[in-house]
Design an enzyme around this catalytic site. Structure first.
Site, PDB file in Angstrom:
ATOM      1  N   CYS A   1      -9.152  -4.520 -10.066  1.00  0.00           N
ATOM      2  CA  CYS A   1      -9.324  -4.417 -11.872  1.00  0.00           C
ATOM      3  C   CYS A   1      -7.951  -3.292 -11.887  1.00  0.00           C
ATOM      4  O   CYS A   1      -8.156  -3.134 -13.585  1.00  0.00           O
ATOM      5  CB  CYS A   1     -11.047  -3.405 -12.203  1.00  0.00           C
ATOM      6  SG  CYS A   1     -10.857  -2.276 -11.437  1.00  0.00           S
TER       7      CYS A   1
ATOM      8  N   CYS B   1     -10.473  -0.532  -3.137  1.00  0.00           N
ATOM      9  CA  CYS B   1     -11.453  -0.218  -4.049  1.00  0.00           C
ATOM     10  C   CYS B   1     -12.609   1.120  -4.014  1.00  0.00           C
ATOM     11  O   CYS B   1     -13.328   1.351  -3.055  1.00  0.00           O
ATOM     12  CB  CYS B   1     -12.403  -1.652  -4.266  1.00  0.00           C
ATOM     13  SG  CYS B   1     -13.913  -1.514  -5.155  1.00  0.00           S
TER      14      CYS B   1
ATOM     15  N   CYS C   1      -9.115  -4.104  -3.760  1.00  0.00           N
ATOM     16  CA  CYS C   1      -9.366  -3.327  -5.790  1.00  0.00           C
ATOM     17  C   CYS C   1      -8.962  -4.703  -6.264  1.00  0.00           C
ATOM     18  O   CYS C   1      -7.750  -5.108  -6.146  1.00  0.00           O
ATOM     19  CB  CYS C   1      -9.002  -2.087  -6.411  1.00  0.00           C
ATOM     20  SG  CYS C   1      -8.846  -2.157  -7.773  1.00  0.00           S
TER      21      CYS C   1
ATOM     22  N   LYS D   1       7.411  -6.153  -8.045  1.00  0.00           N
ATOM     23  CA  LYS D   1       5.719  -6.754  -8.427  1.00  0.00           C
ATOM     24  C   LYS D   1       4.992  -6.198  -6.897  1.00  0.00           C
ATOM     25  O   LYS D   1       5.246  -5.911  -6.291  1.00  0.00           O
ATOM     26  CB  LYS D   1       6.403  -9.004  -7.835  1.00  0.00           C
ATOM     27  CG  LYS D   1       5.352  -9.386  -7.685  1.00  0.00           C
ATOM     28  CD  LYS D   1       5.293 -10.901  -6.666  1.00  0.00           C
ATOM     29  CE  LYS D   1       5.940 -11.395  -7.620  1.00  0.00           C
ATOM     30  NZ  LYS D   1       6.051 -12.596  -6.450  1.00  0.00           N
TER      31      LYS D   1
END
Length: 115
Positions: free
Chosen positions: A81, A90, A79, A62
């Site tokens: 994405c 990000c 971030c 994880k």
């Protein structure tokens, strides 16, 4: 098909004839194809399964990052994405990801509230 012997089940009083097979086989084929098409359609309606994280800490079960509020400063941009080269921060990679996929993901922005 006239060469294939069709057994008669005399003990149950049920016998199969060539006419039974001529009717039963197409019905069974149509039912099987229909069932397959319906299940294929229904399975495609849900969310597509796949990995979001394609390259970050793949050896870990994880991926978790923790930060103290005092260490953030006045603003931190994280971030969401999984495409950032500076992950967990990000770097704007979501813009390219959104253009390529039609997604609408953006960063998580945490700001310190003015006192």
């Amino acid at each position: 098909m006239s060469q294939i012997p069709i057994p008669a089940l005399s003990s149950s009083g049920f016998s199969l004839t060539k006419e039974h097979f001529v009717v039963a086989v197409p019905v069974a084929v149509v039912a099987a194809v229909g069932g397959f098409l319906v299940s294929h359609y229904l399975s495609g309606r849900g969310c597509k399964k796949g990995q979001v994280n394609t390259c970050i800490s793949k050896d870990s079960p994880k991926v978790v990052h923790s930060f103290d509020m005092e260490d953030i400063g006045t603003k931190a941009v994280y971030c969401r994405c999984w495409k950032s080269k500076k992950f967990p921060f990000c770097d704007g990679a979501h813009a390219k990801h959104n253009d390529e996929t039609g997604d609408n993901v953006g960063p998580l922005i945490i700001k310190k509230q003015d006192a």
